[in-house]
Design a protein around this motif. Structure first.
Motif, PDB file in Angstrom:
ATOM      1  N   THR A 149       0.783  -1.209   0.025  1.00 33.79           N
ATOM      2  CA  THR A 149       0.121  -0.027   0.068  1.00 33.79           C
ATOM      3  C   THR A 149       0.968   1.256   0.040  1.00 33.79           C
ATOM      4  OG1 THR A 149      -0.366  -0.435   2.341  1.00 33.79           O
ATOM      5  CG2 THR A 149      -1.975  -1.022   1.150  1.00 33.79           C
ATOM      6  N   SER A 152       0.054   5.341  -0.670  1.00 37.95           N
ATOM      7  CA  SER A 152      -1.260   5.537  -0.791  1.00 37.95           C
ATOM      8  C   SER A 152      -2.177   6.343   0.339  1.00 37.95           C
ATOM      9  CB  SER A 152      -2.161   4.489  -1.326  1.00 37.95           C
ATOM     10  OG  SER A 152      -2.101   3.540  -0.173  1.00 37.95           O
ATOM     11  N   THR A 155      -0.224   9.960   0.601  1.00 35.40           N
ATOM     12  CA  THR A 155      -0.794  10.539  -0.335  1.00 35.40           C
ATOM     13  C   THR A 155      -2.148  11.392  -0.269  1.00 35.40           C
ATOM     14  OG1 THR A 155       0.554   9.565  -1.905  1.00 35.40           O
ATOM     15  CG2 THR A 155      -1.358  10.853  -2.880  1.00 35.40           C
ATOM     16  N   TYR A 176       1.610  13.655  -5.235  1.00 37.83           N
ATOM     17  CA  TYR A 176       2.049  12.273  -4.770  1.00 37.83           C
ATOM     18  C   TYR A 176       2.812  12.718  -3.625  1.00 37.83           C
ATOM     19  CZ  TYR A 176       0.159  10.285  -8.708  1.00 37.83           C
ATOM     20  OH  TYR A 176      -0.874   9.962  -9.814  1.00 37.83           O
ATOM     21  N   SER A 241      -8.018   3.050   1.419  1.00 37.51           N
ATOM     22  CA  SER A 241      -7.061   2.784   0.707  1.00 37.51           C
ATOM     23  C   SER A 241      -7.004   1.651  -0.005  1.00 37.51           C
ATOM     24  CB  SER A 241      -5.639   3.207   1.262  1.00 37.51           C
ATOM     25  OG  SER A 241      -4.288   2.674   0.413  1.00 37.51           O
ATOM     26  N   ARG A 244      -9.786   0.750  -2.119  1.00 40.12           N
ATOM     27  CA  ARG A 244      -9.577   1.600  -3.640  1.00 40.12           C
ATOM     28  C   ARG A 244      -8.622   0.774  -4.477  1.00 40.12           C
ATOM     29  NH1 ARG A 244      -9.643   2.689  -7.460  1.00 40.12           N
ATOM     30  NH2 ARG A 244      -9.325   4.753  -8.776  1.00 40.12           N
ATOM     31  N   ILE A 245      -7.669   0.057  -3.772  1.00 36.16           N
ATOM     32  CA  ILE A 245      -6.741  -0.779  -4.741  1.00 36.16           C
ATOM     33  C   ILE A 245      -7.418  -1.989  -5.075  1.00 36.16           C
ATOM     34  CG2 ILE A 245      -4.678  -2.206  -4.770  1.00 36.16           C
ATOM     35  CD1 ILE A 245      -3.737  -0.144  -2.065  1.00 36.16           C
ATOM     36  N   SER A 255      -6.266   2.307 -13.007  1.00 33.67           N
ATOM     37  CA  SER A 255      -6.015   3.612 -12.017  1.00 33.67           C
ATOM     38  C   SER A 255      -4.630   3.841 -11.773  1.00 33.67           C
ATOM     39  CB  SER A 255      -6.813   3.477 -10.799  1.00 33.67           C
ATOM     40  OG  SER A 255      -8.204   3.090 -10.963  1.00 33.67           O
ATOM     41  N   LEU A 257      -2.264   4.894  -8.937  1.00 36.50           N
ATOM     42  CA  LEU A 257      -2.338   4.991  -7.518  1.00 36.50           C
ATOM     43  C   LEU A 257      -0.691   5.030  -7.188  1.00 36.50           C
ATOM     44  CD1 LEU A 257      -5.039   2.454  -6.661  1.00 36.50           C
ATOM     45  CD2 LEU A 257      -5.110   4.979  -6.737  1.00 36.50           C
ATOM     46  N   SER A 275       7.454   3.467  -3.129  1.00 35.64           N
ATOM     47  CA  SER A 275       6.311   3.883  -4.010  1.00 35.64           C
ATOM     48  C   SER A 275       6.736   4.937  -5.036  1.00 35.64           C
ATOM     49  CB  SER A 275       5.213   4.688  -2.770  1.00 35.64           C
ATOM     50  OG  SER A 275       4.587   3.669  -2.148  1.00 35.64           O
ATOM     51  N   PRO A 277       3.919   6.326  -8.482  1.00 35.75           N
ATOM     52  CA  PRO A 277       2.527   6.019  -9.206  1.00 35.75           C
ATOM     53  C   PRO A 277       2.570   4.920  -9.935  1.00 35.75           C
ATOM     54  CG  PRO A 277       3.393   8.467  -9.416  1.00 35.75           C
ATOM     55  CD  PRO A 277       4.634   7.580  -9.040  1.00 35.75           C
TER      56      PRO A 277
END
Ligand code: NAD
Length: 318
Positions: A149, A152, A155, A176, A241, A244-245, A255, A257, A275, A277
């Motif tokens: 994750t 995310s 952000t 981000y 989060s 969303r994933i 998407s 992310l 991380s 995007p």
């Protein structure tokens, strides 16, 4: 075994696992959720409690139950939240969890692999970048199917703080936090904008407000600790989060992310997970995007990479 595209397994029925369960219970894309914990009673109780929510109007009739690793065999997504978190009173340091949670990942990955190499695994447990690197590189599981994750949540916090500051909807803030989910995280200010207006220009337009970039980044980094010190744990933001994933995976949403994966030469970095995007597809992480970064931001990314690599090298033992 054929994958059930709408089945999710949650591993860990603690604060995060239960919030993920609660959030996913309103998902219109799911038919079945199974929750696993070494504390079987806890997982059973969470599943039973969650199952009662399905009776209410507008709640999808999702099958919810406590289960075992054999349930991973036909799961589409596995959410890994097992292992302790920092507790109030302890130094709120995710890295201090490394040794313990590397062992938890070893056990959990060993179990998952007995039943599947098809499911997409979302790693939440901390330190999430170090654990993601370990899971992606040491278990002969398809790399693109393991996602941390990462930043995310950071952000989301960044966008929320900026949205509140400039009185605009958080979803119109684009920008981000990248690198480590932790102290070396940084904001990619050079590409941050509100409704397409670069943040520096937006700040000039908002006459009464002065953008203090350092203070914003510090707030993003400290706000998780503030939650922890006040309520004892963090769970609601990270659960959204994860939702969303999962949504991006289940409907092949493409998407973008900010998620943690092992870099393979991006910005000259490899052999460490952090991380950037990423484009999320039904098969996991499709592509990492090398967003334009300033020279200073590239240095911050490299510092994050160096730190994370050091944590893994110092802690990992076969
Ligand atoms: P918690 O202590 O409330 O729950 C952890 C659960 O894991 C417990 O129910 C425990 O029984 C279970 N567990 C431990 N070892 C296990 C094993 N080997 N197999 C199966 N289950 C096992 O912790 P929490 O607050 O739910 O946090 C869970 C993890 O999520 C922590 O590592 C925390 O730091 C992390 N976290 C990450 C983020 C993020 O942004 N990535 C945000 C919040 C929390």
């Amino acid at each position: 075994m054929k994958i059930q595209r709408n089945k999710v397994v949650i591993i860990g029925a603690g604060h995060v696992g239960s919030a993920v369960l609660s959030t996913l219970l309103s998902s219109q894309s799911l038919a079945e959720i199974v929750i696993i914990d070494k504390n079987v009673k806890k997982a059973y109780g969470e599943a039973l409690d969650g199952s009662h929510s399905t009776a209410f109007a507008y709640s999808p009739n999702i099958q919810v139950r406590q289960g075992g690793y054999e349930d991973c065999a036909d799961a589409s997504v596995i959410v890994m939240t097992a292992g302790p978190s920092a507790k109030p009173g302890e130094v709120p340091d995710r890295v201090a969890l490394t040794k313990t949670n590397l062992k938890v990942v070893k056990e959990v990955m060993g179990e998952i692999k007995k039943y599947t190499k098809e499911a997409i695994i979302i790693l939440v447990s901390n330190p999430v970048d170090v654990l993601t690197y370990y899971a992606q590189n040491y278990f002969d599981y398809p790399k693109e199917k393991i996602i941390g994750t990462g930043t995310s949540l950071d952000t989301a916090r960044f966008r929320r703080i900026l949205g509140q500051k400039y009185m605009v909807d958080t979803k119109n803030v684009h920008g981000y936090i990248l690198g480590e989910h932790g102290n070396t995280a940084f904001a990619a200010w050079s590409s941050t904008n509100i409704a397409g207006i670069p943040i520096d220009d937006f700040d000039i337009m908002a006459k009464d407000i002065k953008l203090d970039k350092e203070a914003i980044v510090n707030e993003v980094k400290l706000v998780g600790t503030e939650v922890l010190l006040n309520k004892g744990f963090t769970n609601i933001g990270i659960a959204k989060s994860v939702e969303r994933i999962i949504q991006a995976i289940l409907i092949n949403e493409l998407s973008v992310l900010p998620l943690s994966t092992t870099l393979e030469g991006e910005y000259g970095i490899e052999g460490v997970a952090l991380s950037l995007p990423c484009i999320v597809t039904k098969d996991g992480v499709g592509k990492r995007l090398e967003v334009p970064l300033s020279l200073e931001e590239v240095e911050e990314l490299k510092a994050s990479a160096k730190f994370l690599r050091g944590v893994f090298d110092k802690t990992y033992q076969e």
